[in-house]
Design a protein around this motif. Structure first.
Motif, short mmCIF file in Angstrom:
data_model
loop_
_atom_site.label_atom_id
_atom_site.label_comp_id
_atom_site.label_asym_id
_atom_site.label_seq_id
_atom_site.Cartn_x
_atom_site.Cartn_y
_atom_site.Cartn_z
N HIS A 1 -9.82 70.79 -22.96
CA HIS A 1 -9.99 71.32 -24.37
C HIS A 1 -8.78 70.50 -24.38
O HIS A 1 -7.65 70.95 -23.85
CB HIS A 1 -10.08 72.08 -25.03
N LEU A 2 -7.50 70.14 -25.13
CA LEU A 2 -6.74 69.65 -25.24
C LEU A 2 -5.86 70.47 -26.85
O LEU A 2 -7.15 71.02 -27.75
CB LEU A 2 -6.43 68.25 -26.04
N PHE A 3 -4.77 70.93 -26.70
CA PHE A 3 -4.48 72.15 -27.61
C PHE A 3 -2.70 72.25 -27.24
O PHE A 3 -2.37 71.94 -26.85
CB PHE A 3 -4.65 73.38 -27.92
N THR A 4 -2.31 72.30 -28.47
CA THR A 4 -0.68 72.65 -28.20
C THR A 4 -0.01 74.35 -27.73
O THR A 4 -1.25 75.29 -28.77
CB THR A 4 0.06 71.92 -29.38
N THR A 5 0.82 74.49 -27.46
CA THR A 5 1.09 76.10 -27.44
C THR A 5 2.24 76.20 -27.21
O THR A 5 3.08 75.13 -27.14
CB THR A 5 0.40 76.57 -25.95
#
Length: 105
Positions: free
Chosen positions: A46-50
């Protein structure tokens, strides 16, 4: 506390700070974006920003180049790692930017 103990503590502190600065410079030169909207991938893909600030993490457990934290896409706790934007397609970057973790380092 003797002055030699104090000097050792200061030297240790400065060594740690220097290590984080060197690591930050290295990661930036390798193409990783650090700071508020860093692209990451969990072990399930899963890809996301943080928020990824070297040396600072309130919501995750730092484990070298990995962090144990909440994945907002899969809704699970997993190991995440930085991803270079250049290694992703435009659709993957758009997807990751549409999925944000909580805004706390």
């Amino acid at each position: 506390m003797t002055s030699s103990k104090g000097k050792r503590r200061v030297a240790l502190f400065l060594g740690i700070v220097a290590g984080y600065v060197a690591g930050t410079i290295y990661l930036s030169r390798q193409g990783y974006a650090l700071g508020k909207d860093s692209l990451v991938r969990c072990r399930q893909g899963h890809l996301f920003t943080t928020v990824w600030i070297p040396g600072a993490s309130l919501k995750s457990l730092r484990l070298g180049i990995w962090r144990l934290q909440w994945c907002p896409v899969g809704r699970h706790v997993d190991l995440v790692r930085l991803v270079k934007e250049a290694d992703l397609t435009e659709d993957e970057v758009s997807f990751a930017r549409a999925h944000h973790d909580i805004p706390v380092p």
